[in-house]
Design a protein around this motif. Sequence first.
Motif, PDB file in Angstrom:
ATOM      1  N   PRO A 125       0.813  -1.227   0.000  1.00 48.63           N
ATOM      2  CA  PRO A 125       0.000   0.000   0.000  1.00 48.63           C
ATOM      3  C   PRO A 125       0.845   1.276   0.000  1.00 48.63           C
ATOM      4  CG  PRO A 125      -0.818  -1.557   1.633  1.00 48.63           C
ATOM      5  CD  PRO A 125       0.457  -2.130   1.099  1.00 48.63           C
ATOM      6  N   LYS A 126       2.005   1.220   0.648  1.00 52.13           N
ATOM      7  CA  LYS A 126       2.878   2.402   0.686  1.00 52.13           C
ATOM      8  C   LYS A 126       3.488   2.653  -0.693  1.00 52.13           C
ATOM      9  CE  LYS A 126       3.810   1.310   5.470  1.00 52.13           C
ATOM     10  NZ  LYS A 126       4.610   0.359   6.227  1.00 52.13           N
ATOM     11  N   VAL A 127       3.808   1.561  -1.390  1.00 52.16           N
ATOM     12  CA  VAL A 127       4.340   1.707  -2.755  1.00 52.16           C
ATOM     13  C   VAL A 127       3.239   2.257  -3.664  1.00 52.16           C
ATOM     14  CG1 VAL A 127       5.545   0.573  -4.660  1.00 52.16           C
ATOM     15  CG2 VAL A 127       5.901  -0.251  -2.333  1.00 52.16           C
ATOM     16  N   VAL A 128       2.009   1.777  -3.474  1.00 55.42           N
ATOM     17  CA  VAL A 128       0.866   2.270  -4.255  1.00 55.42           C
ATOM     18  C   VAL A 128       0.705   3.776  -4.052  1.00 55.42           C
ATOM     19  CG1 VAL A 128      -1.668   2.209  -4.486  1.00 55.42           C
ATOM     20  CG2 VAL A 128      -0.388   0.065  -4.325  1.00 55.42           C
ATOM     21  N   THR A 129       0.805   4.220  -2.796  1.00 58.57           N
ATOM     22  CA  THR A 129       0.682   5.656  -2.499  1.00 58.57           C
ATOM     23  C   THR A 129       1.767   6.454  -3.224  1.00 58.57           C
ATOM     24  OG1 THR A 129      -0.239   5.144  -0.340  1.00 58.57           O
ATOM     25  CG2 THR A 129       0.610   7.365  -0.624  1.00 58.57           C
ATOM     26  N   ALA A 130       3.010   5.991  -3.146  1.00 58.14           N
ATOM     27  CA  ALA A 130       4.119   6.683  -3.821  1.00 58.14           C
ATOM     28  C   ALA A 130       3.876   6.725  -5.333  1.00 58.14           C
ATOM     29  CB  ALA A 130       5.440   5.982  -3.521  1.00 58.14           C
ATOM     30  N   TYR A 131       3.423   5.608  -5.871  1.00 56.00           N
ATOM     31  CA  TYR A 131       3.162   5.516  -7.314  1.00 56.00           C
ATOM     32  C   TYR A 131       2.068   6.502  -7.723  1.00 56.00           C
ATOM     33  CZ  TYR A 131       1.739   3.496 -11.810  1.00 56.00           C
ATOM     34  OH  TYR A 131       1.409   3.308 -13.133  1.00 56.00           O
ATOM     35  N   GLU A 132       0.961   6.517  -6.978  1.00 56.22           N
ATOM     36  CA  GLU A 132      -0.155   7.423  -7.304  1.00 56.22           C
ATOM     37  C   GLU A 132       0.291   8.883  -7.213  1.00 56.22           C
ATOM     38  OE1 GLU A 132      -2.983   6.656  -8.633  1.00 56.22           O
ATOM     39  OE2 GLU A 132      -2.653   4.495  -8.456  1.00 56.22           O
ATOM     40  N   ASN A 133       1.119   9.190  -6.213  1.00 60.81           N
ATOM     41  CA  ASN A 133       1.556  10.574  -6.008  1.00 60.81           C
ATOM     42  C   ASN A 133       2.508  11.074  -7.087  1.00 60.81           C
ATOM     43  OD1 ASN A 133       0.039  10.827  -3.721  1.00 60.81           O
ATOM     44  ND2 ASN A 133       1.730  10.466  -2.295  1.00 60.81           N
ATOM     45  N   TYR A 134       3.329  10.161  -7.626  1.00 58.90           N
ATOM     46  CA  TYR A 134       4.416  10.635  -8.498  1.00 58.90           C
ATOM     47  C   TYR A 134       4.373  10.114  -9.931  1.00 58.90           C
ATOM     48  CZ  TYR A 134       6.298  12.106  -4.013  1.00 58.90           C
ATOM     49  OH  TYR A 134       6.454  12.696  -2.783  1.00 58.90           O
ATOM     50  N   LYS A 135       3.379   9.273 -10.250  1.00 61.37           N
ATOM     51  CA  LYS A 135       3.388   8.662 -11.593  1.00 61.37           C
ATOM     52  C   LYS A 135       3.244   9.698 -12.708  1.00 61.37           C
ATOM     53  CE  LYS A 135      -1.509   7.526 -11.829  1.00 61.37           C
ATOM     54  NZ  LYS A 135      -2.535   6.518 -11.898  1.00 61.37           N
ATOM     55  N   ASP A 136       2.620  10.849 -12.418  1.00 65.05           N
ATOM     56  CA  ASP A 136       2.473  11.879 -13.450  1.00 65.05           C
ATOM     57  C   ASP A 136       3.695  12.775 -13.544  1.00 65.05           C
ATOM     58  OD1 ASP A 136      -0.043  10.863 -13.980  1.00 65.05           O
ATOM     59  OD2 ASP A 136      -1.016  12.205 -12.536  1.00 65.05           O
ATOM     60  N   GLN A 137       4.674  12.528 -12.654  1.00 64.99           N
ATOM     61  CA  GLN A 137       5.902  13.348 -12.672  1.00 64.99           C
ATOM     62  C   GLN A 137       7.109  12.526 -13.106  1.00 64.99           C
ATOM     63  OE1 GLN A 137       6.193  15.427  -8.803  1.00 64.99           O
ATOM     64  NE2 GLN A 137       4.002  15.032  -8.627  1.00 64.99           N
ATOM     65  N   GLY A 138       6.852  11.517 -13.935  1.00 61.03           N
ATOM     66  CA  GLY A 138       7.974  10.752 -14.491  1.00 61.03           C
ATOM     67  C   GLY A 138       8.494   9.655 -13.584  1.00 61.03           C
ATOM     68  N   PHE A 139       7.628   9.141 -12.687  1.00 61.71           N
ATOM     69  CA  PHE A 139       8.031   8.052 -11.795  1.00 61.71           C
ATOM     70  C   PHE A 139       7.231   6.794 -12.120  1.00 61.71           C
ATOM     71  CE2 PHE A 139       6.962   5.679  -7.830  1.00 61.71           C
ATOM     72  CZ  PHE A 139       8.235   5.259  -7.470  1.00 61.71           C
ATOM     73  N   THR A 140       7.893   5.650 -12.113  1.00 62.02           N
ATOM     74  CA  THR A 140       7.157   4.405 -12.263  1.00 62.02           C
ATOM     75  C   THR A 140       7.803   3.301 -11.430  1.00 62.02           C
ATOM     76  OG1 THR A 140       6.048   2.935 -13.827  1.00 62.02           O
ATOM     77  CG2 THR A 140       8.348   3.510 -14.328  1.00 62.02           C
ATOM     78  N   VAL A 141       7.136   2.169 -11.368  1.00 66.50           N
ATOM     79  CA  VAL A 141       7.625   1.040 -10.586  1.00 66.50           C
ATOM     80  C   VAL A 141       7.756  -0.166 -11.506  1.00 66.50           C
ATOM     81  CG1 VAL A 141       7.216  -0.459  -8.569  1.00 66.50           C
ATOM     82  CG2 VAL A 141       6.455   1.938  -8.523  1.00 66.50           C
ATOM     83  N   PHE A 142       8.842  -0.910 -11.323  1.00 65.89           N
ATOM     84  CA  PHE A 142       9.102  -2.133 -12.082  1.00 65.89           C
ATOM     85  C   PHE A 142       9.132  -3.259 -11.054  1.00 65.89           C
ATOM     86  CE2 PHE A 142      12.126  -5.067 -14.268  1.00 65.89           C
ATOM     87  CZ  PHE A 142      11.588  -5.102 -15.547  1.00 65.89           C
ATOM     88  N   GLY A 143       8.021  -3.972 -10.928  1.00 68.04           N
ATOM     89  CA  GLY A 143       7.924  -5.030  -9.928  1.00 68.04           C
ATOM     90  C   GLY A 143       8.582  -6.310 -10.424  1.00 68.04           C
ATOM     91  N   VAL A 144       9.476  -6.869  -9.601  1.00 73.53           N
ATOM     92  CA  VAL A 144      10.102  -8.155  -9.926  1.00 73.53           C
ATOM     93  C   VAL A 144       9.672  -9.142  -8.854  1.00 73.53           C
ATOM     94  CG1 VAL A 144      12.263  -9.418 -10.265  1.00 73.53           C
ATOM     95  CG2 VAL A 144      12.097  -7.011 -10.970  1.00 73.53           C
ATOM     96  N   SER A 145       8.881 -10.142  -9.261  1.00 73.55           N
ATOM     97  CA  SER A 145       8.311 -11.057  -8.275  1.00 73.55           C
ATOM     98  C   SER A 145       9.127 -12.328  -8.133  1.00 73.55           C
ATOM     99  CB  SER A 145       6.884 -11.416  -8.675  1.00 73.55           C
ATOM    100  OG  SER A 145       6.481 -12.549  -7.948  1.00 73.55           O
ATOM    101  N   TYR A 146       9.256 -12.772  -6.872  1.00 77.37           N
ATOM    102  CA  TYR A 146       9.937 -14.031  -6.570  1.00 77.37           C
ATOM    103  C   TYR A 146       8.914 -15.146  -6.351  1.00 77.37           C
ATOM    104  CZ  TYR A 146      14.571 -11.871  -6.326  1.00 77.37           C
ATOM    105  OH  TYR A 146      15.747 -11.254  -6.640  1.00 77.37           O
ATOM    106  N   ASP A 147       7.803 -15.033  -7.072  1.00 76.68           N
ATOM    107  CA  ASP A 147       6.785 -16.082  -7.036  1.00 76.68           C
ATOM    108  C   ASP A 147       7.212 -17.266  -7.898  1.00 76.68           C
ATOM    109  OD1 ASP A 147       4.003 -15.563  -5.714  1.00 76.68           O
ATOM    110  OD2 ASP A 147       4.680 -13.609  -6.414  1.00 76.68           O
ATOM    111  N   THR A 148       6.599 -18.414  -7.633  1.00 75.50           N
ATOM    112  CA  THR A 148       6.786 -19.582  -8.506  1.00 75.50           C
ATOM    113  C   THR A 148       5.465 -19.975  -9.159  1.00 75.50           C
ATOM    114  OG1 THR A 148       6.441 -21.024  -6.600  1.00 75.50           O
ATOM    115  CG2 THR A 148       8.727 -20.572  -7.207  1.00 75.50           C
ATOM    116  N   LYS A 149       4.347 -19.532  -8.584  1.00 77.10           N
ATOM    117  CA  LYS A 149       3.030 -19.891  -9.123  1.00 77.10           C
ATOM    118  C   LYS A 149       2.383 -18.673  -9.759  1.00 77.10           C
ATOM    119  CE  LYS A 149       2.124 -23.860  -6.199  1.00 77.10           C
ATOM    120  NZ  LYS A 149       3.430 -23.906  -5.511  1.00 77.10           N
TER     121      LYS A 149
END
Length: 196
Positions: free
Chosen positions: A113-137
């Motif tokens: 949720p904290k990452v979501v907040t940061a993303y929502e606040n800054y995505k229009d100012q040239g910020f994005t997130v690249f999620g790398v998951s350590y899932d197997t399923k």
Amino acid sequence: SEKRKVVAAFVNENPNSIRAAMAIVENYGYYAEASEVGPLYDMLNPKVKESEKGKEIKKLLDVYSSVAIGKPAPEITQSTPDGNLLSLSSLKGKYVLIDFWASWCGPCRRENPKVVTAYENYKDQGFTVFGVSYDTKKDKWIKAIADDKLGWYQVADLEGWKNSTSDQYGIKAIPSNVLLDKDGKIIAKNIFGKKL
């Protein structure tokens, strides 16, 4: 941390001891920097450096050096949930938070949720997130993305801890993250909550 100060003192006093090498590996195996590990490794005598544990520290040091602050982030190319390959380098020109996480990781899910907040606040100012998951399923990964409303880029090779980024970036604990500037250089690491 206090514990690391104790370890550093121990290594300083016992440079000929394999225990010193073991202490370095145990306490600096994750969330550590080359600038912290380097001086400790240099204290060890040549014989200890040649030992299995010594070689392990050298490997850690090489990885930490390649992903030190100021260095260009190593390329990551993995599959998105819809099966297309996506490369980190394709996001150059934006500030990118590489977010290492997994659906099965409780602390990661609490941090989302904290990452979501940061993303929502800054995505229009040239910020994005690249999620790398350590899932197997794949299904659990996709469900977690939906449940936690993660609206950014997501990739995984579905190899769990064998994910190629684990060795490449020295990720041995999650959540972990790396912040890149618009040129793809590393400017911060492991920033959570308010700091993020």
